[in-house]
Design a protein around this motif. Structure first.
Motif, PDB file in Angstrom:
ATOM      1  N   ASN A 268       0.813  -1.224   0.000  1.00  0.00           N
ATOM      2  CA  ASN A 268       0.000   0.000   0.000  1.00  0.00           C
ATOM      3  C   ASN A 268       0.843   1.270   0.000  1.00  0.00           C
ATOM      4  O   ASN A 268       0.369   2.320  -0.412  1.00  0.00           O
ATOM      5  CB  ASN A 268      -0.942   0.031   1.207  1.00  0.00           C
ATOM      6  N   THR A 269       2.090   1.177   0.478  1.00  0.00           N
ATOM      7  CA  THR A 269       2.942   2.375   0.563  1.00  0.00           C
ATOM      8  C   THR A 269       4.362   2.070   0.091  1.00  0.00           C
ATOM      9  O   THR A 269       4.793   0.910   0.077  1.00  0.00           O
ATOM     10  CB  THR A 269       3.040   2.888   2.029  1.00  0.00           C
ATOM     11  N   GLU A 270       5.089   3.132  -0.256  1.00  0.00           N
ATOM     12  CA  GLU A 270       6.489   3.003  -0.660  1.00  0.00           C
ATOM     13  C   GLU A 270       7.339   2.438   0.485  1.00  0.00           C
ATOM     14  O   GLU A 270       8.250   1.650   0.264  1.00  0.00           O
ATOM     15  CB  GLU A 270       7.042   4.371  -1.083  1.00  0.00           C
TER      16      GLU A 270
END
Ligand code: MN
Length: 288
Positions: A268-270
């Motif tokens: 969902n995120t870097e």
């Protein structure tokens, strides 16, 4: 009387690339025209191709996955799989492997030993299905679904569907999924036609792997590796085959969460992607 789903254009690709040295695939989506079909992330199709006998199995060496599921459907030829969870198996024609990478799996995917030795025609699909954030770091799971476990539903004259996941006309597929998903392997004879139903409110698409099919009387697909996304509203889908055809019908409840992806990791995120790379390097996804 339920409503027809509308066909929303035709997308496809004629260009192919190799995955390892065993899988000459066309990426049907995401492609230039169709980038979003949540919860489905990617669909690769290896159209029929001939492999000569060999003494060394071709395929993809040890590599990781995290955050989603890989679904491998064999049509012709076979794939041997081995993973860091200690699972292994051969995916023969008609079989499906539904692998939940979740927190992390390292695996290799190779042509089956017998197929490698004898050579022959190879045809396969790999579909990537996203996981909700809440399940991305759950325990990996492996489902080897054999041909005999996958029920058939007649769609009409010369047309039937194999229910891999989800439900059609009260017949349930064997795959356990984390979000509502339908995956139907649809086979049509030349001149065959049939009707199926995909839930309203889900993202859905009809994929022509090969053959010639008209979807809902409006979208004419011919050749190979083409996809028609369908409207979220409506349920009914008519297929009319002008030639023997191999079709995938897909639908699923969209996962409305951010997607960050890097090669074999979909999070969902870097920051979660960086963590995945670190964890893989540190051996936290296991080894073969
Ligand atoms: Mn893989």
């Amino acid at each position: 009387m339920s409503e027809l789903k509308r066909a929303l254009g035709i997308h496809g690709t004629a260009s192919s690339h190799w995955v390892g040295d065993g899988f000459p695939v066309r990426t049907i989506f995401p492609s230039h025209g169709l980038t979003e079909l949540s919860p489905f992330l990617m669909l690769d199709y290896a159209a029929p191709s001939r492999f000569e006998p060999s003494n060394r199995p071709r395929g993809v060496d040890e590599h990781p996955h995290r955050g989603f599921e890989t679904v491998t459907i064999s049509y012709q030829g076979s794939v041997d799989h081995r993973d860091s969870g200690g699972n292994s198996g051969t995916i023969n024609p008609g079989d499906v492997q539904w692998m939940t990478a979740a927190s992390g799996v390292v695996h290799e995917e190779k042509h089956g030993k017998e197929f490698t030795a004898q050579g022959g025609t190879f045809e396969m699909v790999q579909l990537w299905v996203n996981l909700p954030a809440a399940q991305k770091m759950s325990k990996p799971r492996y489902q080897g679904l054999s041909k005999a476990d996958i029920p058939r539903v007649d769609l009409g004259p010369g047309a039937y569907a194999r229910i891999i996941a989800g439900e059609l006309n009260g017949v349930k597929g064997p795959a356990k999924t984390f979000t509502p998903v339908n995956v139907f392997d649809v086979r049509l004879e030349a001149g065959g036609s049939g009707e199926l139903s995909l839930p309203s409110g889900q993202n859905s698409a009809i994929v022509l792997l090969r053959g010639e099919v008209v979807v809902n009387g409006t979208a004419a697909l011919k050749g190979a590796a083409q996809v028609v996304p369908l409207s979220v509203s409506g349920e009914r889908v008519f297929l009319d085959a002008k030639a023997e055809s191999l079709v995938l019908a897909l639908s699923g409840e969209p996962i409305n969460e951010p997607v960050a992806s890097y090669g074999p990791f979909v999070m969902n995120t870097e920051a979660e992607l960086r963590q995945a790379v670190e964890d893989y390097r540190a051996g936290k996804m296991g080894r073969l």
